[in-house]
Design an enzyme around this catalytic site. Sequence first.
Site, PDB file in Angstrom:
ATOM      1  N   HIS A 131       0.759  -1.414   0.051  1.00 52.67           N
ATOM      2  CA  HIS A 131      -0.017  -0.138  -0.192  1.00 52.67           C
ATOM      3  C   HIS A 131       1.015   1.112   0.029  1.00 52.67           C
ATOM      4  CE1 HIS A 131      -4.003  -2.093   0.823  1.00 52.67           C
ATOM      5  NE2 HIS A 131      -3.064  -2.709   1.418  1.00 52.67           N
ATOM      6  N   ASN A 203     -10.409  -2.682   2.758  1.00 51.67           N
ATOM      7  CA  ASN A 203      -9.795  -2.488   1.339  1.00 51.67           C
ATOM      8  C   ASN A 203     -11.331  -2.384   0.470  1.00 51.67           C
ATOM      9  OD1 ASN A 203      -7.260  -3.159   1.258  1.00 51.67           O
ATOM     10  ND2 ASN A 203      -7.526  -5.397   1.173  1.00 51.67           N
ATOM     11  N   HIS A 395      -3.640   0.891  12.230  1.00 50.11           N
ATOM     12  CA  HIS A 395      -3.277  -0.512  12.861  1.00 50.11           C
ATOM     13  C   HIS A 395      -4.622  -0.892  13.289  1.00 50.11           C
ATOM     14  CE1 HIS A 395      -2.110  -3.602  15.505  1.00 50.11           C
ATOM     15  NE2 HIS A 395      -1.937  -3.115  16.433  1.00 50.11           N
TER      16      HIS A 395
HETATM   17  C1  HEM Z   1      -7.985  -8.394   4.938  1.00 50.31           C
HETATM   18  C2  HEM Z   1      -6.626  -8.171   4.914  1.00 50.31           C
HETATM   19  C3  HEM Z   1      -5.947  -6.748   4.832  1.00 50.31           C
HETATM   20  C4  HEM Z   1      -6.689  -5.784   4.522  1.00 50.31           C
HETATM   21  C5  HEM Z   1      -8.095  -5.323   4.374  1.00 50.31           C
HETATM   22  C6  HEM Z   1      -5.477  -4.776   4.841  1.00 50.31           C
HETATM   23  C7  HEM Z   1      -5.506  -3.450   4.452  1.00 50.31           C
HETATM   24  C8  HEM Z   1      -4.447  -2.581   4.443  1.00 50.31           C
HETATM   25  C9  HEM Z   1      -4.431  -1.121   4.019  1.00 50.31           C
HETATM   26  C10 HEM Z   1      -5.726  -0.385   3.883  1.00 50.31           C
HETATM   27  C11 HEM Z   1      -3.240  -0.828   4.199  1.00 50.31           C
HETATM   28  C12 HEM Z   1      -2.608   0.631   3.992  1.00 50.31           C
HETATM   29  C13 HEM Z   1      -2.695   1.522   5.437  1.00 50.31           C
HETATM   30  C14 HEM Z   1      -2.428   2.978   4.895  1.00 50.31           C
HETATM   31  O1  HEM Z   1      -2.961   3.701   4.040  1.00 50.31           O
HETATM   32  O2  HEM Z   1      -1.521   3.533   5.398  1.00 50.31           O
HETATM   33  C15 HEM Z   1      -2.353  -1.835   4.694  1.00 50.31           C
HETATM   34  C16 HEM Z   1      -1.041  -1.745   4.986  1.00 50.31           C
HETATM   35  C17 HEM Z   1      -0.301  -2.834   5.229  1.00 50.31           C
HETATM   36  N1  HEM Z   1      -0.823  -3.859   5.587  1.00 50.31           N
HETATM   37 FE1  HEM Z   1      -2.759  -4.703   5.292  1.00 50.31          FE
HETATM   38  N2  HEM Z   1      -4.199  -5.545   4.946  1.00 50.31           N
HETATM   39  C18 HEM Z   1      -4.641  -6.796   5.053  1.00 50.31           C
HETATM   40  C19 HEM Z   1      -3.968  -7.694   5.410  1.00 50.31           C
HETATM   41  C20 HEM Z   1      -2.741  -7.606   5.694  1.00 50.31           C
HETATM   42  C21 HEM Z   1      -2.156  -8.776   6.306  1.00 50.31           C
HETATM   43  C22 HEM Z   1      -2.353 -10.171   6.822  1.00 50.31           C
HETATM   44  C23 HEM Z   1      -0.793  -8.184   6.712  1.00 50.31           C
HETATM   45  C24 HEM Z   1       0.382  -8.770   7.507  1.00 50.31           C
HETATM   46  C25 HEM Z   1       0.307 -10.097   8.245  1.00 50.31           C
HETATM   47  C26 HEM Z   1      -0.802  -7.147   6.408  1.00 50.31           C
HETATM   48  C27 HEM Z   1       0.225  -5.730   6.586  1.00 50.31           C
HETATM   49  C28 HEM Z   1       0.228  -4.771   6.130  1.00 50.31           C
HETATM   50  C29 HEM Z   1       1.394  -3.963   6.264  1.00 50.31           C
HETATM   51  C30 HEM Z   1       2.809  -4.260   6.940  1.00 50.31           C
HETATM   52  C31 HEM Z   1       0.972  -2.393   5.822  1.00 50.31           C
HETATM   53  C32 HEM Z   1       1.854  -1.155   5.770  1.00 50.31           C
HETATM   54  C33 HEM Z   1       1.310  -0.293   7.059  1.00 50.31           C
HETATM   55  C34 HEM Z   1       2.426   0.741   7.111  1.00 50.31           C
HETATM   56  O3  HEM Z   1       3.505   0.747   6.463  1.00 50.31           O
HETATM   57  O4  HEM Z   1       2.041   1.747   7.759  1.00 50.31           O
HETATM   58  N3  HEM Z   1      -1.856  -6.596   6.035  1.00 50.31           N
HETATM   59  N4  HEM Z   1      -3.101  -3.006   4.737  1.00 50.31           N
END
Ligand code: HEM
Length: 753
Positions: A131, A203, A395
């Site tokens: 993202h 999402n 988070h």
């Molecule tokens: C239903 C499943 C998931 C959804 C809806 C989702 C949604 C998102 C969204 C919207 C962001 C962007 C946040 C922003 O705009 O700063 C994000 C970032 C991220 N997601 Fe997910 N994600 C999902 C699954 C996962 C899983 C399973 C992991 C790890 C085990 C993960 C790890 C991360 C990480 C590391 C970031 C970057 C956050 C940052 O650097 O601030 N995500 N996710």
Amino acid sequence: MDVSKPAKAVRDVVGTAAEKVADALTPDVPGAPGSAPPTVEEPTTPREPLPPKAEQGAPETRTPTGAPTGAPTTANGQQGAFLTTAQGARLRDTDHSLKAGPRGPVLLQDHHLREKITHFDHERIPERVVHARGAGAHGVFEAYGTAGGVTKAGFLAKGRTTDVFVRFSTVLGSRGSADTVRDTRGFATKFYTDEGTFDLVANNMPVFFIQDAIKFPDIIHAGKPHPDREIPQAQSAHDTFWDFVSLHTEAQHHTMWNMSDRGIPRSYRMMEGFGVHTFRLVNAAGETALVKFHWKPKLGVHSLTWEEAQLLGGVDPDFHRRDLYDAIEAGAFPEWELGLQVFPDTPEETFAGIDLLDPTKIVPEELAPVQPVGKLTLNRTPTNFFAETEQVAFHVGHLPPGIDVTNDPLLQGRLFSYVDTQLTRLGGPNFSQIPINRPHAPVNDMLRDGFHQQAVHAGVAPYRPNSLDGGNPFPAGDDDGAFVDVPVQVTQAPKVRANPVSFDDHYSQARLFWLSMSPVEKEHIVRAYTFELGKCYHQAIRERQLQCLANIDPVLCAEVATGLGLPAPEPTVPLADAAPSPALSQVGGQWPADGRTVGIVVDPRAGLDDVDEVRRAVFAAGMVPLLIAPHGGRVGDLPVQRTFATGRSVEFDVLLLAGAPAPAPDASPARDAKAGAADSATVDPRVLLLVDECWRHAKAIGAWGAGVDVLGQAWVAGTPGVVAGGSGAEVFAAVQRLLAAHRVWERFPASVA
Ligand code: HEM
């Protein structure tokens, strides 16, 4: 803090602007940078900083521990009229380094040079691991009070308003990648509630590729560019992605969503949002319910066509970002309703046979309707992209009392991942003190020190129990609004690395989605699979994915197989008996057209029949008119926003032809005739290209006066969604009706039934 200075700056700029002759070409459409028109000469009279643009917002000024300061948000911005060092010492020159004579060498003692270059050298921070590409906006959430029965969360109580910050994103691309790639979109919302921040990290698709967070590095490694050549950027049309999803078949449902039109949204404003996981709510009586969160856009769910998305990748890689910010600046504030699907909290954690802990499954809205609980309005753009959009840290574990998590194994892993990654991305453990992340609730957390600590904690006893700080901070009692983890019963079971059996069904809901699509949507899905698999080098991967499609639907499989020139395999599992869910289709309704763009081609030599009147009507309808002319500047009294050289059809939702301009001097018949202009054409070939592309992309086209002639020369006259009329007002009214349905799909009978 001197709060009077920003206010004075506002007065100054208003005064100066009033004195100034209006910038002759300042567009009256959104997008112009700066809060006041610039002068031709470099300004030399010292003045306070200009205020932000009218539509810009910024994080409320809170202390690092959440206390309101009452200071205007500009207090966080630059101060004073004069250039200074980071320590506030005024400087008289920033154009020359300090040298031993005009020809050097440069002296090491030049503290200004070193400070300036050193800071610049460290301006970049790591982009998000996923993202990375996104755009944020401020807004407000107003609760209807309808969720009171299922949750005690205060921000959902009737009439409560809560400040929010939303960041939309793509998943796979780097920070500088294009907005319009085929991908899932993030829709993350930070609610600054007075009971602690709530992040709904959602999402635009309701399911995920994987059921267990331990597979997240695998799916992301497969989707990111290949590690050897680092191509392709920001897309799934490559071997490693299809290699993984065809082997790890629980990904097939999400993959189907990505291949559908949901993977190429027309606008962030026209996307649904889904919390994906099931959450657990708890009400004031301590009763619990399982829920899924939904965002429903006021403007409906709409998409680009694939050709538009590809063209936009080159013509305007910032298309979604620009669309969001321009709409807010134009006053067409995007709105969504937050809704809940509510399920009884039973020990099985299933509903209608669907496992609520499986993030690859939806519960069709026909079985559990989405109940609206509040409205989100985005009404301010960021003042500073880095400070707000880049530094915001979401988070899934940021939960207020009344909202809790479930044992969905994907959600459980996410609870670890976000803070962990932010420790690196934001350079230490104190990122919740960055202005955009500061809670709007009092913070007394006993967390201390660390890089970039901005709080000045008093006392000597950041531990519990203590008597030296009078016992402070105290645990909150039952009546003090504490977050209480719901005491869910954990069943006795052996410790295993395994999924429940209910997670084994990988195809039935992919089939449900396919069967719920209208013919045109099915056709787009076929084309998307054919394109993506066609970009893979290895036939084994194509064949394996075709097998997955065979297990979803024979028509889908046969159509894609034909495009790939491969035989269609037989299914290896029985085809699921899935009932379609009409709520999944995004065509067939009527929606408001707020914030859409209307391109108007004019011919300066032939007069401006009705053009001013139509422009006003477009503004009045909450849309943005862009005048397209052979040259820049003005046509009559009206400012030109696009020339034939700078305008491209993909920017416009609707094309109006108010004239039939002859080829302009910069038209190149050798090049532009390839756009489709016949030798006999008397109209500029780029206008014909505009018409041709708008027609191919199923957009409404209208013409009046001399403009009607263009329709004939472009061979589109009399086809569906092409309106020729006597007056501009009449034509605009007709295309407005067409725009309410988003596209004129009846122009192209679908090839897939
Ligand atoms: C239903 C499943 C998931 C959804 C809806 C989702 C949604 C998102 C969204 C919207 C962001 C962007 C946040 C922003 O705009 O700063 C994000 C970032 C991220 N997601 Fe997910 N994600 C999902 C699954 C996962 C899983 C399973 C992991 C790890 C085990 C993960 C790890 C991360 C990480 C590391 C970031 C970057 C956050 C940052 O650097 O601030 N995500 N996710």
